[in-house]
Write an enzyme that holds these catalytic residues in place. Structure first.
Site, PDB file in Angstrom:
ATOM      1  N   HIS A 225     -10.586   1.124   1.896  1.00 35.41           N
ATOM      2  CA  HIS A 225     -10.293   2.049   3.004  1.00 35.41           C
ATOM      3  C   HIS A 225     -11.490   1.934   3.944  1.00 35.41           C
ATOM      4  CE1 HIS A 225      -8.459   5.849   4.707  1.00 35.41           C
ATOM      5  NE2 HIS A 225      -9.578   5.684   5.394  1.00 35.41           N
TER       6      HIS A 225
ATOM      7  N   HIS B 182      -4.657  -0.877   5.718  1.00 35.50           N
ATOM      8  CA  HIS B 182      -4.122  -0.166   6.891  1.00 35.50           C
ATOM      9  C   HIS B 182      -4.996  -0.322   8.140  1.00 35.50           C
ATOM     10  CE1 HIS B 182      -6.881   2.768   5.276  1.00 35.50           C
ATOM     11  NE2 HIS B 182      -6.056   3.212   4.368  1.00 35.50           N
TER      12      HIS B 182
ATOM     13  N   HIS C  12       1.560   5.368  -1.659  1.00 31.48           N
ATOM     14  CA  HIS C  12       1.166   6.553  -2.426  1.00 31.48           C
ATOM     15  C   HIS C  12       2.417   7.153  -3.052  1.00 31.48           C
ATOM     16  CE1 HIS C  12      -2.920   6.679  -0.685  1.00 31.48           C
ATOM     17  NE2 HIS C  12      -2.309   6.116   0.352  1.00 31.48           N
TER      18      HIS C  12
ATOM     19  N   ASP D 199       1.557   2.504   3.467  1.00 30.01           N
ATOM     20  CA  ASP D 199       0.683   3.687   3.362  1.00 30.01           C
ATOM     21  C   ASP D 199       1.516   4.964   3.417  1.00 30.01           C
ATOM     22  OD1 ASP D 199      -1.602   5.145   2.982  1.00 30.01           O
ATOM     23  OD2 ASP D 199      -2.298   4.987   5.053  1.00 30.01           O
TER      24      ASP D 199
ATOM     25  N   HIS E 166       0.869  -1.199   0.000  1.00 26.98           N
ATOM     26  CA  HIS E 166       0.000   0.000   0.000  1.00 26.98           C
ATOM     27  C   HIS E 166       0.890   1.229   0.000  1.00 26.98           C
ATOM     28  CE1 HIS E 166      -3.816   2.151   1.603  1.00 26.98           C
ATOM     29  NE2 HIS E 166      -2.925   3.082   1.295  1.00 26.98           N
TER      30      HIS E 166
ATOM     31  N   LYS F 156      -9.464  -0.089  -5.641  1.00 28.65           N
ATOM     32  CA  LYS F 156      -9.430   0.446  -4.282  1.00 28.65           C
ATOM     33  C   LYS F 156     -10.717   1.221  -4.032  1.00 28.65           C
ATOM     34  CE  LYS F 156      -7.757   1.983  -0.336  1.00 28.65           C
ATOM     35  NZ  LYS F 156      -6.734   3.016  -0.192  1.00 28.65           N
TER      36      LYS F 156
HETATM   37  C1  NCD Z   1      -3.434   8.980   2.338  1.00 32.87           C
HETATM   38  C2  NCD Z   1      -3.027  10.052   1.330  1.00 32.87           C
HETATM   39  O1  NCD Z   1      -2.495  11.077   1.744  1.00 32.87           O
HETATM   40  O2  NCD Z   1      -3.237   9.865   0.125  1.00 32.87           O
HETATM   41  N1  NCD Z   1      -3.438   9.551   3.654  1.00 32.87           N
HETATM   42  C3  NCD Z   1      -3.378   8.879   4.818  1.00 32.87           C
HETATM   43  O3  NCD Z   1      -3.511   9.517   5.857  1.00 32.87           O
HETATM   44  N2  NCD Z   1      -3.181   7.580   4.883  1.00 32.87           N
HETATM   45  C4  NCD Z   1      -4.746   8.415   1.944  1.00 32.87           C
HETATM   46  C5  NCD Z   1      -5.150   7.169   2.691  1.00 32.87           C
HETATM   47  O4  NCD Z   1      -4.592   6.096   2.472  1.00 32.87           O
HETATM   48  O5  NCD Z   1      -6.040   7.272   3.537  1.00 32.87           O
HETATM   49 ZN    ZN Z   2      -3.232   5.056   1.738  1.00 33.17          ZN
END
Ligand code: NCD
Ligand code: ZN
Length: 340
Positions: free
Chosen positions: A133, A167, A14, A239, A12, A96
């Site tokens: 999520h 998560h 970003h 995450d 996971h 997702k």
């Molecule tokens: C994530 C993001 O910033 O894209 N933020 C987070 O707090 N985890 C999005 C997510 O996975 O909820």
């Molecule tokens: Zn995330």
């Protein structure tokens, strides 16, 4: 002491786009691959955009580094044809699902689960994983537990659908995991280490603020035990979610912790401290391969108990991002990486 990990995966991640992607990709590619989140602006909702994004990720990855982007699409009510196109796209991993407005860039998410039924049925038939999520819109500390009923409904209604609870942050989510064979879960680094106290118990710590918010000591301890004992349906998913420093250190702090560059050293430290280093390979790779039938690119990452200095920030391409443990010295570090 040292440990050699084979093809660690981040289930996971970003990576963002443009300049932030160029900053984040090289700092995330100690892993052999990662499940890349689709919450761009606008979100990734079709195969063509997803393929173009995968290409931008490859271009942002340093030459000679093996890093497989496992691509996801933002869940919308896709039809058979659209799902078939996604599934044929190289590197496609799954969809997702975000409840509308629940986190960063999720305004276009699902408001009514009934609208998702047709798409979920096709995903079940086609064996496309569903990543969720899992938070309600309730009181912030209760959001995950309130959502567990929806996981239960989904797992019951679509018994062949592989559902990943993304998560997870509570002991209750772990309990649910054990009730349904078609559920699996990811857990982040920060949720194995911190509680709400670390974020808001003293001076407010914006760089530890993420969604779902870290919970109680009993939750953190249960998650840590499950990870250390290599629970077979629990996978590492960082995450890691970079935001520009000015969006974190501001009135209205964006949610997300940036952990990619230090997550493997910190995991090695955690597992070593608890005498569980032998279970780290399962947590960061083998469980994911078994659950999802993955065959990651080969990579060997050797970690050792020599210190790593975490910078106060990472800066490149005009972006500045503050990592978790900024300015601290961690007891473990990456010794070497062999890309073969
Ligand atoms: C994530 C993001 O910033 O894209 N933020 C987070 O707090 N985890 C999005 C997510 O996975 O909820
Ligand atoms: Zn995330």
């Amino acid at each position: 002491m040292e440990i050699c990990l084979t093809s660690p995966l981040d289930m996971h991640l970003h990576l963002r786009d443009t300049t932030m992607l160029r900053l984040a990709a090289p700092l995330s590619s100690d892993f052999a691959g990662a499940v890349v989140m689709p919450n761009l602006v606008p979100p990734l909702t079709n195969a063509a955009d997803m393929l173009a994004y995968a290409q931008r990720i490859r271009e942002a990855t340093p030459a000679g580094v093996n890093f497989d982007p496992l691509m996801t699409l933002f869940f919308t009510a896709m039809n058979e044809q659209e799902l078939a196109a996604a599934q044929e796209a190289p590197g496609f991993f799954g969809l997702k699902l975000y409840p509308a407005g629940i986190t960063t860039n999720s305004e276009g998410g699902v408001s009514n689960l009934a609208d998702a039924h047709r798409t979920l049925s096709i995903m079940e038939e086609r064996a496309i994983p569903l990543l969720v999520h899992g938070e309600s819109h309730g009181f912030v500390m209760d959001r995950e537990e309130e959502f567990l009923g929806i996981y239960r409904q989904l797992a019951t209604k679509y018994p062949k659908l592989r559902i990943s609870m993304e998560h997870i942050t509570t002991a209750a989510a772990l309990q649910l995991l054990d009730e349904f064979e078609n559920l699996c879960a990811t857990v982040t680094l920060q949720h194995l280490i911190i509680t709400l106290d670390d974020i808001a118990g003293g001076m407010l710590q914006p760089h530890l603020f993420c969604k779902p918010i870290a919970k109680r000591p009993a939750d953190r301890d249960a998650l840590l035990q499950a990870a250390l004992n290599a629970h077979p349906r629990l996978m590492f998913g960082s995450d890691s979610a970079p935001h520009p420093r000015c969006k974190k250190e501001s009135c209205g702090c964006a949610a997300g912790c940036f952990t990619s560059p230090l997550s493997l050293p910190k995991l090695a430290e955690l597992f070593a401290t608890h005498g569980k280093l032998d279970n780290l390979q399962a947590f960061v790779c083998d469980n994911a391969c078994n659950i999802h039938g993955l065959t990651p690119s080969s990579k060997r990452v050797i970690l050792h108990d020599q210190p790593m200095q975490v910078p106060s920030s990472y800066r490149s391409y005009g972006e500045t991002v503050v990592p978790m443990f900024a300015g601290e010295q961690l007891p473990w570090s990456v010794k070497s990486i062999r890309e073969s």
